[in-house]
Each structure stands twice: as structure tokens, then as C-alpha cells.
Design a protein around this motif. Structure first.
Motif, PDB file in Angstrom:
ATOM      1  N   TYR A  22       0.835  -1.204   0.000  1.00  0.00           N
ATOM      2  CA  TYR A  22       0.000   0.000   0.000  1.00  0.00           C
ATOM      3  C   TYR A  22       0.866   1.248   0.000  1.00  0.00           C
ATOM      4  CZ  TYR A  22      -3.732  -3.206   1.140  1.00  0.00           C
ATOM      5  OH  TYR A  22      -4.616  -4.233   1.101  1.00  0.00           O
ATOM      6  N   CYS A  23       0.626   2.116  -0.985  1.00  0.00           N
ATOM      7  CA  CYS A  23       1.359   3.370  -1.076  1.00  0.00           C
ATOM      8  C   CYS A  23       0.736   4.350  -0.074  1.00  0.00           C
ATOM      9  CB  CYS A  23       1.241   3.935  -2.475  1.00  0.00           C
ATOM     10  SG  CYS A  23       1.681   2.750  -3.758  1.00  0.00           S
ATOM     11  N   THR A  24       1.575   5.016   0.697  1.00  0.00           N
ATOM     12  CA  THR A  24       1.039   5.908   1.731  1.00  0.00           C
ATOM     13  C   THR A  24       0.308   7.111   1.142  1.00  0.00           C
ATOM     14  OG1 THR A  24       3.269   6.773   1.797  1.00  0.00           O
ATOM     15  CG2 THR A  24       2.601   5.378   3.635  1.00  0.00           C
ATOM     16  N   PHE A  25       0.587   7.432  -0.131  1.00  0.00           N
ATOM     17  CA  PHE A  25      -0.050   8.600  -0.748  1.00  0.00           C
ATOM     18  C   PHE A  25      -1.319   8.228  -1.493  1.00  0.00           C
ATOM     19  CE2 PHE A  25       3.403   6.921  -3.331  1.00  0.00           C
ATOM     20  CZ  PHE A  25       2.721   6.540  -4.476  1.00  0.00           C
ATOM     21  N   PHE A 137       5.203   3.906 -11.729  1.00  0.00           N
ATOM     22  CA  PHE A 137       6.567   3.956 -11.176  1.00  0.00           C
ATOM     23  C   PHE A 137       6.749   5.342 -10.577  1.00  0.00           C
ATOM     24  CE2 PHE A 137       7.235   0.922 -14.732  1.00  0.00           C
ATOM     25  CZ  PHE A 137       7.770  -0.143 -14.024  1.00  0.00           C
ATOM     26  N   SER A 138       7.123   5.389  -9.302  1.00  0.00           N
ATOM     27  CA  SER A 138       7.268   6.697  -8.648  1.00  0.00           C
ATOM     28  C   SER A 138       8.711   7.174  -8.581  1.00  0.00           C
ATOM     29  CB  SER A 138       6.744   6.651  -7.213  1.00  0.00           C
ATOM     30  OG  SER A 138       5.559   5.960  -7.138  1.00  0.00           O
ATOM     31  N   HIS A 139       9.646   6.273  -8.855  1.00  0.00           N
ATOM     32  CA  HIS A 139      11.054   6.641  -8.684  1.00  0.00           C
ATOM     33  C   HIS A 139      11.913   5.750  -9.580  1.00  0.00           C
ATOM     34  CE1 HIS A 139      14.899   7.483  -6.713  1.00  0.00           C
ATOM     35  NE2 HIS A 139      14.304   8.537  -6.174  1.00  0.00           N
ATOM     36  N   PRO A 140      13.031   6.307 -10.115  1.00  0.00           N
ATOM     37  CA  PRO A 140      13.847   5.489 -11.021  1.00  0.00           C
ATOM     38  C   PRO A 140      14.414   4.211 -10.385  1.00  0.00           C
ATOM     39  CG  PRO A 140      14.829   7.691 -10.693  1.00  0.00           C
ATOM     40  CD  PRO A 140      13.476   7.709 -10.073  1.00  0.00           C
ATOM     41  N   VAL A 141      14.579   4.182  -9.069  1.00  0.00           N
ATOM     42  CA  VAL A 141      15.129   2.938  -8.474  1.00  0.00           C
ATOM     43  C   VAL A 141      14.217   1.745  -8.735  1.00  0.00           C
ATOM     44  CG1 VAL A 141      16.499   4.022  -6.623  1.00  0.00           C
ATOM     45  CG2 VAL A 141      14.132   3.350  -6.185  1.00  0.00           C
ATOM     46  N   GLU A 142      12.929   2.028  -8.939  1.00  0.00           N
ATOM     47  CA  GLU A 142      12.001   0.917  -9.191  1.00  0.00           C
ATOM     48  C   GLU A 142      12.251   0.263 -10.549  1.00  0.00           C
ATOM     49  OE1 GLU A 142       7.842   1.929  -7.100  1.00  0.00           O
ATOM     50  OE2 GLU A 142       8.464   3.427  -8.550  1.00  0.00           O
ATOM     51  N   LEU A 143      13.075   0.908 -11.374  1.00  0.00           N
ATOM     52  CA  LEU A 143      13.333   0.375 -12.722  1.00  0.00           C
ATOM     53  C   LEU A 143      14.686  -0.314 -12.817  1.00  0.00           C
ATOM     54  CD1 LEU A 143      12.087   3.657 -14.259  1.00  0.00           C
ATOM     55  CD2 LEU A 143      11.088   1.451 -14.888  1.00  0.00           C
ATOM     56  N   LYS A 170       6.118  15.191  -2.789  1.00  0.00           N
ATOM     57  CA  LYS A 170       7.150  15.764  -1.917  1.00  0.00           C
ATOM     58  C   LYS A 170       7.790  14.623  -1.117  1.00  0.00           C
ATOM     59  CE  LYS A 170       5.843  18.982   1.035  1.00  0.00           C
ATOM     60  NZ  LYS A 170       5.476  20.275   1.565  1.00  0.00           N
ATOM     61  N   HIS A 171       9.056  14.709  -0.861  1.00  0.00           N
ATOM     62  CA  HIS A 171       9.850  13.715  -0.119  1.00  0.00           C
ATOM     63  C   HIS A 171      10.210  12.485  -0.951  1.00  0.00           C
ATOM     64  CE1 HIS A 171       8.429  16.035   3.303  1.00  0.00           C
ATOM     65  NE2 HIS A 171       7.184  15.665   3.052  1.00  0.00           N
ATOM     66  N   ILE A 172       9.597  12.322  -2.133  1.00  0.00           N
ATOM     67  CA  ILE A 172       9.874  11.096  -2.902  1.00  0.00           C
ATOM     68  C   ILE A 172      10.475  11.413  -4.277  1.00  0.00           C
ATOM     69  CG2 ILE A 172       8.852   9.050  -4.000  1.00  0.00           C
ATOM     70  CD1 ILE A 172       6.843   8.923  -1.741  1.00  0.00           C
ATOM     71  N   ASN A 173       9.799  12.260  -5.050  1.00  0.00           N
ATOM     72  CA  ASN A 173      10.267  12.463  -6.433  1.00  0.00           C
ATOM     73  C   ASN A 173      10.088  13.918  -6.885  1.00  0.00           C
ATOM     74  OD1 ASN A 173       7.575  12.773  -6.952  1.00  0.00           O
ATOM     75  ND2 ASN A 173       7.303  10.811  -7.990  1.00  0.00           N
ATOM     76  N   ASP A 174      10.297  14.879  -5.976  1.00  0.00           N
ATOM     77  CA  ASP A 174       9.983  16.270  -6.321  1.00  0.00           C
ATOM     78  C   ASP A 174      11.185  17.043  -6.843  1.00  0.00           C
ATOM     79  OD1 ASP A 174      11.034  16.057  -3.769  1.00  0.00           O
ATOM     80  OD2 ASP A 174       9.979  17.805  -2.981  1.00  0.00           O
ATOM     81  N   THR A 175      12.045  16.379  -7.636  1.00  0.00           N
ATOM     82  CA  THR A 175      13.109  17.131  -8.320  1.00  0.00           C
ATOM     83  C   THR A 175      13.079  16.805  -9.815  1.00  0.00           C
ATOM     84  OG1 THR A 175      14.875  15.472  -8.234  1.00  0.00           O
ATOM     85  CG2 THR A 175      14.606  16.856  -6.272  1.00  0.00           C
ATOM     86  N   GLN A 205      -2.717  14.196   1.448  1.00  0.00           N
ATOM     87  CA  GLN A 205      -2.327  15.201   0.453  1.00  0.00           C
ATOM     88  C   GLN A 205      -1.400  16.250   1.055  1.00  0.00           C
ATOM     89  OE1 GLN A 205      -5.141  18.189  -0.542  1.00  0.00           O
ATOM     90  NE2 GLN A 205      -4.582  18.269  -2.698  1.00  0.00           N
ATOM     91  N   GLU A 206      -1.694  16.699   2.288  1.00  0.00           N
ATOM     92  CA  GLU A 206      -0.905  17.775   2.897  1.00  0.00           C
ATOM     93  C   GLU A 206       0.581  17.425   2.960  1.00  0.00           C
ATOM     94  OE1 GLU A 206      -3.529  20.503   3.066  1.00  0.00           O
ATOM     95  OE2 GLU A 206      -1.689  20.922   4.191  1.00  0.00           O
ATOM     96  N   TYR A 207       0.865  16.169   3.264  1.00  0.00           N
ATOM     97  CA  TYR A 207       2.256  15.741   3.434  1.00  0.00           C
ATOM     98  C   TYR A 207       2.987  15.636   2.096  1.00  0.00           C
ATOM     99  CZ  TYR A 207       6.278  12.980   4.909  1.00  0.00           C
ATOM    100  OH  TYR A 207       7.551  12.534   5.141  1.00  0.00           O
ATOM    101  N   PHE A 208       2.286  15.176   1.063  1.00  0.00           N
ATOM    102  CA  PHE A 208       2.959  14.884  -0.206  1.00  0.00           C
ATOM    103  C   PHE A 208       2.838  16.003  -1.245  1.00  0.00           C
ATOM    104  CE2 PHE A 208       2.141  10.580   1.479  1.00  0.00           C
ATOM    105  CZ  PHE A 208       3.447  10.122   1.473  1.00  0.00           C
ATOM    106  N   ALA A 209       1.915  16.947  -1.023  1.00  0.00           N
ATOM    107  CA  ALA A 209       1.641  17.927  -2.077  1.00  0.00           C
ATOM    108  C   ALA A 209       2.770  18.934  -2.242  1.00  0.00           C
ATOM    109  CB  ALA A 209       0.342  18.656  -1.758  1.00  0.00           C
TER     110      ALA A 209
END
Ligand code: SF4
Length: 322
Positions: A22-25, A137-143, A170-175, A205-209
Motif C-alpha cells: 500500500y502506497c502511503t499517498f 513507477f514513482s522513482h527510477p530505483v524501481e526500474l 514531496k519527499h519522494i520524487n519532487d526534483t 495530500q498535505e504531506y505529499f503535495a
């Protein structure tokens, strides 16, 4: 089942309403928490078949969840085979929304029914129906694991198209670097970058937005770093009540700073690809935070949207699940 856009029907198979993790977002929390009155799910593939047969405008069925790829091949076949047997001329694409490639790529490699699943996919494709994975896929490491690379190869070798999507978090892939890297890796593995989404107005949403402006800047910067083959991606996009609203940018028109927006999908197909403008709001994180620009009282689609919801109450009730 849900028919939100003219050409697409969403189908929530009852055995596909959980996930490998389960994805927290995730905004689909009602699917997981045992509150059956909030949960979308049906065992009735005959309803889907009959609906698509009688609605000739529907070309795409999206199997979604949860994650439909949690299902064993035999169970999934019980949903797919009746559709194939029915020979529905307007059915052109079957889409599967899944994070299995990231969470459990063994589904398509070493699971005891991996071969059976691939054979089922081949049957869809041999029928002349496009089979598209909407792979999350939320991040390149998953590939990067050998397992995901092998799974992708097995799927693409038999003709499955893999399109990729993720929210910007935010905190995962915001660059921009993370997104550019992810799109390049996806294309190198023969996947098609498809969507960058804005996290929905539910759950955490508040945490990840991040703000809409920063999401757009991140998208733009990443887009500039990659070649044309990666630029199949669309975004940043909000899947909100009127449709999928893309943020095209921030600019100034007649002295007013505005967001430039357009719909990639709309409740009314005529709304799609029509530019519209919202007052600039540096803190906006979702469509609800935006007001029409140039002192307009309403966005161009709002009167019709209100009418649609008055006429079709179910649309409004089910909105949070899409
Ligand atoms: S984002 Fe997808 S894989 Fe993650 S918990 Fe939600 S439905 Fe499951």
C-alpha cells in the motif's frame, strides 16, 4: 464500473481490490479498509460486456483497483475471456492500471501462473485489441532491478504496450533530475512516459503535495533535460471533477499573473484542449484553490458541470474514486 469520459470505461473487478503493497499517498483508501458501502467492485463481467456492447462510443476499458494484477491468471481470464468471446467491434484497447512491475515483477516471470498470464495477454493482442499497461513507477530505483527489467521484456516481447505514470510527491520524487532520470530509464526499457499527476485532494495530500507552480516548474525543467522520445509525457495533471486539467504554465496577460490550463480529458469532449486561465495563486495545490482569471465569475465549464451533476447524481457520488 464507471463511465466518466466518452471513450473510456473503468472497471473495478472485485478480486482486484487490493495491492501488492500500500502506497502511503494513495487516494484509493476506501478500496482497502473494509467499508463496503464506499467500495467499488463487481463480479459481474456480464454487465461490463453488455454495457460496452451497447455503448458503441466506448473504445477503451480500464481494469483498475486496487491493482488488478493481484489476481491470479485464471481469475483475470474469467473477466477477459467473455469480452474476447463477445467480439465487440468498438472495443479497441484494454488497459490495466497496475504497480505490479514496481512491487511484484515476479508476477510476469517466476510466479507459478506467470506463463498463463502472458498467454492470456497474447490472446488479447491476437484478437487485434491493444493491451496497454498503465504502469505506476514513482522513482527510477524501481526500474533498476534485474527482475523488473526481465518482466518488462517479457511483456513488451509479446506486444504489450507499457505506459508509465506517477504523482509528483514531496519527499519522494519532487526534483527535475529524478523525473528526467526516470523517463530516460523508462524509454531505454521500451516503456512510454505518459503522465505526471498532482496528488489528489484526499488522504495524506498535505504531506505529499507541492504547489501547482512548483510541480509545473519541476515538469518543465525535467522535460527540457530529455530528448523528444521521452516527451510523450503529459503533465502536471489534476484528475479532478471536470476532467484531467493540465497546468501549461504561469504567465502574465494584460498585467495579470495567471495559470494557463487546459483539459486533457473532459466530462464533455468539447472541453478538451481548450486553453483557460486561472488567477495566479502561489499556494495552490489543487483545482479547488484556483479562481477564474480576468474577473470572470466562473470557469467556462462550470455551468454545464453543475447541470451534469444535477442530472447524473452518481457521477458526483463516485468522483473521489477516479
Ligand atoms: S497507488 Fe496503486 S499500488 Fe499504490 S496503494 Fe494505491 S492502488 Fe495500490
Amino acid at each position: 464500473m464507471q463511465h466518466k469520459y466518452q471513450r473510456n470505461s473503468l472497471f473495478f473487478p472485485s478480486q482486484g481490490q487490493t495491492c501488492h503493497a500500500y502506497c502511503t499517498f494513495c487516494f484509493r483508501w476506501p478500496q482497502f479498509v473494509g467499508m463496503d458501502e464506499l467500495k467499488f467492485a463487481t463480479k459481474e463481467v456480464s454487465l461490463l460486456r453488455d454495457y460496452v456492447q451497447s455503448h458503441k462510443e466506448v473504445t477503451d476499458i480500464l481494469f483498475t483497483g486496487g491493482d488488478p494484477m493481484i489476481m491470479k491468471a485464471k481469475i483475470f481470464a474469467s473477466y477477459i475471456q467473455p469480452l474476447l468471446d463477445a467480439d465487440i467491434p468498438n472495443l479497441q484497447t484494454i488497459r490495466i492500471g497496475t504497480k505490479a512491475l514496481g512491487y511484484w515483477p515476479y508476477k510476469f516471470t517466476t510466479d507459478d501462473d506467470a506463463g498463463e498470464m502472458l498467454t492470456l495477454f497474447e490472446a488479447i493482442i491476437k484478437k487485434g485489441i491493444n493491451l496497454s499497461f498503465m504502469a505506476h513507477f514513482s522513482h527510477p530505483v524501481e526500474l533498476e532491478t534485474p527482475a523488473v527489467k526481465e518482466a518488462i521484456k517479457k511483456l513488451t516481447n509479446i506486444g504489450v504496450q507499457i505506459r508509465t505514470q506517477s504523482p509528483i510527491l514531496k519527499h519522494i520524487n519532487d526534483t527535475p533530475e529524478i523525473w528526467a532520470d526516470m523517463w530516460r530509464k523508462q524509454v531505454n526499457l521500451n516503456c512510454i512516459p505518459y503522465y505526471m499527476f498532482i496528488p489528489r485532494d484526499t488522504g495524506a495530500q498535505e504531506y505529499f503535495a507541492i504547489t501547482l507552480e512548483n510541480a509545473w516548474k519541476t515538469f518543465r525543467n525535467a522535460y527540457q533535460q530529455v530528448s523528444g522520445v521521452c516527451r510523450t509525457v503529459r503533465g502536471p495533471s489534476m484528475s479532478c471533477t471536470p476532467g484531467k486539467v493540465q497546468i501549461l504554465g504561469v504567465t502574465e496577460i494584460k498585467g495579470e499573473k495567471v495559470f494557463v490550463l487546459r483539459m486533457l480529458q473532459g466530462r464533455n469532449p468539447d472541453w478538451v484542449a481548450k486553453p483557460f486561465f486561472a488567477k495566479y495563486n502561489q499556494n495552490a495545490i489543487w483545482m479547488d484553490d484556483l479562481k477564474p482569471a480576468f474577473n470572470a465569475e466562473r470557469f467556462f465549464f462550470e455551468d454545464e458541470l453543475e447541470w451534469r451533476f444535477n442530472e447524473h447524481v452518481n457521477d458526483a457520488e463516485t468522483e473521489r474514486f477516479e
